[in-house]
Design a protein around this motif. Structure first.
Motif, PDB file in Angstrom:
ATOM      1  N   PHE A   1      -6.967   7.819  -3.012  1.00  0.00           N
ATOM      2  CA  PHE A   1      -5.783   7.170  -2.456  1.00  0.00           C
ATOM      3  C   PHE A   1      -6.155   5.739  -2.084  1.00  0.00           C
ATOM      4  CE2 PHE A   1      -3.387   5.852   1.345  1.00  0.00           C
ATOM      5  CZ  PHE A   1      -2.133   5.749   0.753  1.00  0.00           C
ATOM      6  N   TYR A   2      -5.258   4.802  -2.412  1.00  0.00           N
ATOM      7  CA  TYR A   2      -5.487   3.381  -2.184  1.00  0.00           C
ATOM      8  C   TYR A   2      -4.366   2.820  -1.306  1.00  0.00           C
ATOM      9  CZ  TYR A   2      -8.286   4.050  -6.430  1.00  0.00           C
ATOM     10  OH  TYR A   2      -9.168   4.521  -7.363  1.00  0.00           O
ATOM     11  N   LEU A   3      -4.730   2.015  -0.327  1.00  0.00           N
ATOM     12  CA  LEU A   3      -3.744   1.326   0.490  1.00  0.00           C
ATOM     13  C   LEU A   3      -3.431  -0.030  -0.119  1.00  0.00           C
ATOM     14  CD1 LEU A   3      -4.766   1.916   4.233  1.00  0.00           C
ATOM     15  CD2 LEU A   3      -2.646   2.673   3.114  1.00  0.00           C
ATOM     16  N   TYR A   4      -2.169  -0.403  -0.080  1.00  0.00           N
ATOM     17  CA  TYR A   4      -1.724  -1.710  -0.558  1.00  0.00           C
ATOM     18  C   TYR A   4      -2.007  -2.747   0.521  1.00  0.00           C
ATOM     19  CZ  TYR A   4       1.736  -5.349  -1.697  1.00  0.00           C
ATOM     20  OH  TYR A   4       2.373  -6.535  -1.942  1.00  0.00           O
ATOM     21  N   LYS A   5      -2.754  -3.782   0.154  1.00  0.00           N
ATOM     22  CA  LYS A   5      -3.135  -4.817   1.122  1.00  0.00           C
ATOM     23  C   LYS A   5      -2.951  -6.216   0.521  1.00  0.00           C
ATOM     24  CE  LYS A   5      -6.307  -2.073   3.925  1.00  0.00           C
ATOM     25  NZ  LYS A   5      -7.619  -2.059   4.613  1.00  0.00           N
ATOM     26  N   GLY A   6      -1.724  -6.564   0.245  1.00  0.00           N
ATOM     27  CA  GLY A   6      -1.434  -7.919  -0.234  1.00  0.00           C
ATOM     28  C   GLY A   6      -1.711  -8.091  -1.705  1.00  0.00           C
ATOM     29  N   ASN A   7      -2.748  -8.833  -2.059  1.00  0.00           N
ATOM     30  CA  ASN A   7      -3.049  -9.103  -3.466  1.00  0.00           C
ATOM     31  C   ASN A   7      -3.939  -8.046  -4.100  1.00  0.00           C
ATOM     32  OD1 ASN A   7      -1.601 -11.465  -3.190  1.00  0.00           O
ATOM     33  ND2 ASN A   7      -3.406 -12.745  -2.874  1.00  0.00           N
ATOM     34  N   TYR A   8      -4.272  -7.003  -3.341  1.00  0.00           N
ATOM     35  CA  TYR A   8      -5.167  -5.983  -3.876  1.00  0.00           C
ATOM     36  C   TYR A   8      -4.857  -4.626  -3.249  1.00  0.00           C
ATOM     37  CZ  TYR A   8      -7.623  -6.685   0.563  1.00  0.00           C
ATOM     38  OH  TYR A   8      -7.935  -6.783   1.900  1.00  0.00           O
ATOM     39  N   VAL A   9      -5.455  -3.598  -3.812  1.00  0.00           N
ATOM     40  CA  VAL A   9      -5.429  -2.273  -3.192  1.00  0.00           C
ATOM     41  C   VAL A   9      -6.856  -1.922  -2.798  1.00  0.00           C
ATOM     42  CG1 VAL A   9      -3.370  -1.379  -4.353  1.00  0.00           C
ATOM     43  CG2 VAL A   9      -5.605  -1.140  -5.465  1.00  0.00           C
ATOM     44  N   GLU A  10      -6.981  -1.144  -1.731  1.00  0.00           N
ATOM     45  CA  GLU A  10      -8.305  -0.729  -1.267  1.00  0.00           C
ATOM     46  C   GLU A  10      -8.402   0.794  -1.275  1.00  0.00           C
ATOM     47  OE1 GLU A  10     -11.138  -0.861   2.733  1.00  0.00           O
ATOM     48  OE2 GLU A  10      -9.447  -2.251   2.540  1.00  0.00           O
ATOM     49  N   ARG A  11      -9.440   1.301  -1.933  1.00  0.00           N
ATOM     50  CA  ARG A  11      -9.654   2.742  -1.935  1.00  0.00           C
ATOM     51  C   ARG A  11     -10.110   3.170  -0.544  1.00  0.00           C
ATOM     52  NH1 ARG A  11     -14.172   3.605  -5.240  1.00  0.00           N
ATOM     53  NH2 ARG A  11     -12.948   3.517  -7.143  1.00  0.00           N
ATOM     54  N   VAL A  12      -9.331   4.047   0.074  1.00  0.00           N
ATOM     55  CA  VAL A  12      -9.661   4.490   1.429  1.00  0.00           C
ATOM     56  C   VAL A  12     -10.048   5.966   1.471  1.00  0.00           C
ATOM     57  CG1 VAL A  12      -8.318   2.730   2.633  1.00  0.00           C
ATOM     58  CG2 VAL A  12      -7.192   4.837   1.907  1.00  0.00           C
ATOM     59  N   ILE A  13      -9.652   6.722   0.454  1.00  0.00           N
ATOM     60  CA  ILE A  13     -10.017   8.133   0.355  1.00  0.00           C
ATOM     61  C   ILE A  13     -10.381   8.418  -1.098  1.00  0.00           C
ATOM     62  CG2 ILE A  13      -9.251  10.531   0.611  1.00  0.00           C
ATOM     63  CD1 ILE A  13      -7.125   9.492   2.567  1.00  0.00           C
ATOM     64  N   GLY A  14     -11.478   9.090  -1.319  1.00  0.00           N
ATOM     65  CA  GLY A  14     -11.859   9.420  -2.683  1.00  0.00           C
ATOM     66  C   GLY A  14     -12.574  10.758  -2.763  1.00  0.00           C
ATOM     67  N   LYS A  15     -12.371  11.459  -3.861  1.00  0.00           N
ATOM     68  CA  LYS A  15     -13.084  12.717  -4.099  1.00  0.00           C
ATOM     69  C   LYS A  15     -13.607  12.710  -5.530  1.00  0.00           C
ATOM     70  CE  LYS A  15     -12.976  17.696  -3.536  1.00  0.00           C
ATOM     71  NZ  LYS A  15     -12.236  18.888  -3.076  1.00  0.00           N
ATOM     72  N   GLU A  16     -14.889  12.947  -5.665  1.00  0.00           N
ATOM     73  CA  GLU A  16     -15.521  12.870  -6.980  1.00  0.00           C
ATOM     74  C   GLU A  16     -15.464  14.203  -7.714  1.00  0.00           C
ATOM     75  OE1 GLU A  16     -19.440  11.263  -6.403  1.00  0.00           O
ATOM     76  OE2 GLU A  16     -18.663   9.562  -5.250  1.00  0.00           O
ATOM     77  N   ALA A  17     -15.494  14.110  -9.046  1.00  0.00           N
ATOM     78  CA  ALA A  17     -15.488  15.309  -9.882  1.00  0.00           C
ATOM     79  C   ALA A  17     -16.901  15.891  -9.962  1.00  0.00           C
ATOM     80  CB  ALA A  17     -14.992  14.971 -11.283  1.00  0.00           C
TER      81      ALA A  17
END
Length: 252
Positions: free
Chosen positions: A104-120
């Protein structure tokens, strides 16, 4: 002495805090007296706050109250806290269901930041490290957010952002990028194919607030070597389901 711009910013916050403390209603004279702000200076400050809907004016008793923009800002702050917990559950479900990495990525202006991730759980997988930022024009999550922006916000974005190549597949032409956003967005899902990372295909869908403005995006990331039509179909279905669950829980 404080810089005049800092002093003005302090006064704006002082006015908003005063209205919160006083039950959200005060006259011009009451605000001026309570905060020791000259009436002439306060007039301009209040005019700006009214124009941006942070204050509203009651013409009957000539009082000022906190406006819709103030409450909208507060609500969005709550949403960010809530969305992380809600999205975290769905990110876990996406990876369990598709067996591929998701985030899941948060929208932060000119970019998105990955704040939650789960690897395969594969030897060949993509690292989903939190805190990594991606331009809106290259990563699937960023492009999903970009597509969901209003026409005016898109126009402003392209006006101030330089589209620079990240890989050989990165689209750096505004017209072509706009066309791709519309062409490759079946079911509101965006795909990037090596545009941000070589050998990586990602699918993403934006998460919207009640006014249909983007809060962020969820994405599934797959090594190109493992990507196929059946997996794409499954990922699309899962992303749509997860997005609906997040938006539904967020606005209950």
């Amino acid at each position: 002495m404080k810089d005049s711009s800092i002093k003005s910013a302090d006064r704006v916050l002082d006015v908003l805090e005063l209205l919160c403390r006083r039950g959200n209603a005060s006259t011009h004279a009451e605000i001026s007296f309570a905060l020791d702000i000259p009436k002439s200076s306060l007039t301009g400050l209040i005019r700006n706050l009214l124009s941006r809907n942070y204050l509203t004016k009651n013409s009957e008793d000539m009082t000022y109250t906190l406006g819709p923009a103030f409450f909208s800002l507060a609500e969005k702050g709550k949403q960010v806290k809530s969305i992380l917990k809600i999205a975290g559950t769905q990110v876990g479900w996406l990876t369990d269901k598709t067996r591929e990495a998701s985030a899941f990525y948060l929208y932060k202006g000119n970019y998105v930041e990955r704040v939650i991730g789960k690897e395969a759980n594969y030897p060949l997988s993509y690292r989903m490290t939190p805190g990594v930022k991606f331009p809106l024009y290259s990563a699937a999550a960023g492009k999903a957010v970009l597509k969901s922006l209003s026409d005016e916000d898109k126009k402003n974005y392209f006006k101030k952002v330089k589209l620079e190549p990240i890989t050989k597949n990165t689209v750096t032409n505004e017209v072509e990028l706009r066309q791709n956003l519309n062409l490759h967005s079946k079911d509101n899902i965006i795909i990037s194919n090596g545009e941000n990372s070589v050998g990586v295909i990602a699918l993403a869908i934006a998460i919207l607030d009640k006014e249909e403005n983007p809060l962020g995006a969820i994405s599934i990331v797959i090594p190109e070597a493992r990507f196929n039509q059946e997996l794409e179909h499954d990922c699309r279905d899962c992303l749509q389901h997860a997005a609906k669950k997040i938006e539904h829980e967020l606005f209950l």
